[in-house]
Design a protein around this motif. Structure first.
Motif, PDB file in Angstrom:
ATOM      1  N   ALA A  41       0.815  -1.216   0.000  1.00  0.00           N
ATOM      2  CA  ALA A  41       0.000   0.000   0.000  1.00  0.00           C
ATOM      3  C   ALA A  41       0.849   1.266   0.000  1.00  0.00           C
ATOM      4  CB  ALA A  41      -0.919   0.004   1.214  1.00  0.00           C
ATOM      5  N   ASP A  42       2.179   1.093   0.046  1.00  0.00           N
ATOM      6  CA  ASP A  42       3.111   2.219   0.074  1.00  0.00           C
ATOM      7  C   ASP A  42       2.843   3.114   1.286  1.00  0.00           C
ATOM      8  OD1 ASP A  42       5.280   3.690  -0.804  1.00  0.00           O
ATOM      9  OD2 ASP A  42       4.097   4.947  -2.147  1.00  0.00           O
ATOM     10  N   LEU A  43       2.694   2.469   2.457  1.00  0.00           N
ATOM     11  CA  LEU A  43       2.451   3.174   3.707  1.00  0.00           C
ATOM     12  C   LEU A  43       3.514   2.778   4.724  1.00  0.00           C
ATOM     13  CD1 LEU A  43      -1.406   2.541   4.063  1.00  0.00           C
ATOM     14  CD2 LEU A  43      -0.311   4.652   3.270  1.00  0.00           C
ATOM     15  N   THR A  44       3.704   3.619   5.741  1.00  0.00           N
ATOM     16  CA  THR A  44       4.555   3.217   6.848  1.00  0.00           C
ATOM     17  C   THR A  44       3.818   2.150   7.661  1.00  0.00           C
ATOM     18  OG1 THR A  44       3.662   4.881   8.359  1.00  0.00           O
ATOM     19  CG2 THR A  44       5.525   5.533   6.967  1.00  0.00           C
ATOM     20  N   ARG A  45       4.570   1.362   8.400  1.00  0.00           N
ATOM     21  CA  ARG A  45       3.941   0.326   9.223  1.00  0.00           C
ATOM     22  C   ARG A  45       2.973   0.933  10.239  1.00  0.00           C
ATOM     23  NH1 ARG A  45       6.449  -4.850   9.921  1.00  0.00           N
ATOM     24  NH2 ARG A  45       5.949  -4.721  12.145  1.00  0.00           N
ATOM     25  N   SER A  46       3.349   2.064  10.817  1.00  0.00           N
ATOM     26  CA  SER A  46       2.489   2.672  11.834  1.00  0.00           C
ATOM     27  C   SER A  46       1.174   3.168  11.224  1.00  0.00           C
ATOM     28  CB  SER A  46       3.221   3.824  12.528  1.00  0.00           C
ATOM     29  OG  SER A  46       3.583   4.832  11.599  1.00  0.00           O
ATOM     30  N   THR A  47       1.246   3.768  10.026  1.00  0.00           N
ATOM     31  CA  THR A  47       0.020   4.235   9.370  1.00  0.00           C
ATOM     32  C   THR A  47      -0.859   3.061   8.968  1.00  0.00           C
ATOM     33  OG1 THR A  47       1.114   6.224   8.524  1.00  0.00           O
ATOM     34  CG2 THR A  47      -0.896   5.526   7.403  1.00  0.00           C
ATOM     35  N   ALA A  48      -0.240   2.018   8.399  1.00  0.00           N
ATOM     36  CA  ALA A  48      -1.013   0.843   8.005  1.00  0.00           C
ATOM     37  C   ALA A  48      -1.668   0.200   9.229  1.00  0.00           C
ATOM     38  CB  ALA A  48      -0.109  -0.170   7.303  1.00  0.00           C
ATOM     39  N   HIS A  49      -0.938   0.106  10.328  1.00  0.00           N
ATOM     40  CA  HIS A  49      -1.505  -0.506  11.537  1.00  0.00           C
ATOM     41  C   HIS A  49      -2.660   0.336  12.083  1.00  0.00           C
ATOM     42  CE1 HIS A  49      -1.797  -1.768  15.780  1.00  0.00           C
ATOM     43  NE2 HIS A  49      -1.485  -2.957  15.288  1.00  0.00           N
ATOM     44  N   ARG A  50      -2.522   1.640  12.064  1.00  0.00           N
ATOM     45  CA  ARG A  50      -3.587   2.516  12.553  1.00  0.00           C
ATOM     46  C   ARG A  50      -4.862   2.354  11.720  1.00  0.00           C
ATOM     47  NH1 ARG A  50      -4.742   7.413  10.681  1.00  0.00           N
ATOM     48  NH2 ARG A  50      -2.693   7.640   9.715  1.00  0.00           N
ATOM     49  N   LEU A  51      -4.710   2.316  10.395  1.00  0.00           N
ATOM     50  CA  LEU A  51      -5.872   2.168   9.527  1.00  0.00           C
ATOM     51  C   LEU A  51      -6.497   0.780   9.662  1.00  0.00           C
ATOM     52  CD1 LEU A  51      -4.513   3.970   6.353  1.00  0.00           C
ATOM     53  CD2 LEU A  51      -6.338   4.784   7.852  1.00  0.00           C
ATOM     54  N   LEU A  52      -5.661  -0.242   9.739  1.00  0.00           N
ATOM     55  CA  LEU A  52      -6.176  -1.601   9.891  1.00  0.00           C
ATOM     56  C   LEU A  52      -6.915  -1.764  11.215  1.00  0.00           C
ATOM     57  CD1 LEU A  52      -3.128  -3.566   8.485  1.00  0.00           C
ATOM     58  CD2 LEU A  52      -5.435  -3.592   7.501  1.00  0.00           C
ATOM     59  N   SER A  53      -6.401  -1.144  12.259  1.00  0.00           N
ATOM     60  CA  SER A  53      -7.064  -1.228  13.559  1.00  0.00           C
ATOM     61  C   SER A  53      -8.433  -0.562  13.510  1.00  0.00           C
ATOM     62  CB  SER A  53      -6.195  -0.573  14.639  1.00  0.00           C
ATOM     63  OG  SER A  53      -4.966  -1.268  14.776  1.00  0.00           O
ATOM     64  N   ALA A  54      -8.519   0.564  12.795  1.00  0.00           N
ATOM     65  CA  ALA A  54      -9.809   1.236  12.648  1.00  0.00           C
ATOM     66  C   ALA A  54     -10.784   0.381  11.841  1.00  0.00           C
ATOM     67  CB  ALA A  54      -9.616   2.598  11.988  1.00  0.00           C
ATOM     68  N   LEU A  55     -10.284  -0.260  10.794  1.00  0.00           N
ATOM     69  CA  LEU A  55     -11.127  -1.146   9.994  1.00  0.00           C
ATOM     70  C   LEU A  55     -11.568  -2.363  10.804  1.00  0.00           C
ATOM     71  CD1 LEU A  55      -9.123  -1.013   6.643  1.00  0.00           C
ATOM     72  CD2 LEU A  55     -11.398  -0.041   7.040  1.00  0.00           C
ATOM     73  N   ARG A  56     -10.675  -2.833  11.661  1.00  0.00           N
ATOM     74  CA  ARG A  56     -11.017  -3.982  12.510  1.00  0.00           C
ATOM     75  C   ARG A  56     -12.118  -3.617  13.500  1.00  0.00           C
ATOM     76  NH1 ARG A  56      -6.984  -7.168  16.747  1.00  0.00           N
ATOM     77  NH2 ARG A  56      -8.222  -9.074  16.914  1.00  0.00           N
ATOM     78  N   ALA A  57     -12.064  -2.421  14.042  1.00  0.00           N
ATOM     79  CA  ALA A  57     -13.091  -1.982  14.986  1.00  0.00           C
ATOM     80  C   ALA A  57     -14.467  -1.928  14.343  1.00  0.00           C
ATOM     81  CB  ALA A  57     -12.715  -0.609  15.555  1.00  0.00           C
TER      82      ALA A  57
END
Length: 262
Positions: A41-57
């Motif tokens: 996705a051409d993202l930093t790990r922290s940004t990807a984790h933040r977005l994935l966590s929001a999607l998981r919620a």
């Protein structure tokens, strides 16, 4: 970021989250790691984790606690069930895909165009014991790469093809020199003249594919039927025979879709 994304508040975050959703669903049953998703996705790990966590919620993705890999969430299933009533053509296509596999003895597929990609919706195994496993349900490829996407791109209007190539100057870097503009345009021209696309092992060596576009009522190529198999099964004479069979099934499905949506 394009002008439209700058003008709409939050559009960049939505686009990034949508990209991650597509990558998670494309990963299949095994899921994808955070590192893989961030890279693709051409993202930093922290940004990807933040977005994935929001999607998981929201239930749109899930995370396997043992493997830490990310998977599609239950809300995607519920949303897909509702959307299928409008967009899904698999019920119309299933027997046609099965017929294609039976008649050719090769693996047969239905793919749909989604923006600048194709997504495989159906796979039917042929009877020939040696198979190619490049494509399966949920796998995505950019237009112009696999045979299905090559067939669809070939029959889009010229200005749409030009715009697509402008948006994706990195195709040759990701998929090899045969996907640079000049050789890709040559394959598009050949496909349009022939009526169906040929992928001579350009993704995986020795794995060949044929693809034929399937059109909606307005004449736009929105789906494709394709065949894949090992190279020695796709000699010139047999490829021509397979191509004719593929085209007849694609024409049948185009007519069926048009009649069903009147």
């Amino acid at each position: 970021m394009d002008t439209q994304q700058r003008a709409v508040p939050g559009a960049q975050a939505i686009a990034r989250a949508a990209r991650l959703l597509r990558l998670v669903t494309a990963a299949g049953d095994g899921g994808a790691s955070l590192q893989e998703l961030a890279r693709d996705a051409d993202l930093t790990r922290s940004t990807a984790h933040r977005l994935l966590s929001a999607l998981r919620a929201e239930g749109l993705v899930d995370r396997d606690e043992e493997t830490a890999r990310w998977m599609p969430g239950p809300e995607l299933f519920l949303m897909g069930t509702v959307a299928a009533a409008r967009y899904d053509v698999t019920a119309l296509a299933r027997d046609i895909v099965r017929s294609l596999a039976v008649k050719t003895e090769e693996s047969a597929f239905l793919s749909v165009r989604r923006a600048d990609e194709t997504v495989c919706l159906l796979r039917e195994e042929g009877s020939f014991p040696i198979r190619s496993f490049v494509l399966s349900e949920g796998v995505r490829f950019p237009l112009g790469v696999a045979s299905a996407g090559l067939a669809i791109l070939s029959f889009l209007p010229d200005h749409d093809v030009d715009a697509y190539l402008e948006r994706h100057p990195d195709l040759s870097r990701r998929w090899g020199r045969t996907h640079a503009r000049t050789p890709l345009r040559r394959r598009l021209m050949d496909t349009k003249e022939r009526g169906y696309a040929i992928n001579p092992g350009l993704i995986v060596e020795g794995s060949w594919g044929l693809g034929a576009a399937v059109f909606d009522r307005t004449g736009r190529p929105e789906w494709a039927l394709s065949l894949t198999g090992v190279e020695f099964r796709f000699g010139p004479d047999r490829s021509a025979q397979l191509g004719r069979t593929l085209l007849s099934h694609a024409h049948e499905l185009s007519a069926r879709i048009a009649n069903a949506r009147r």
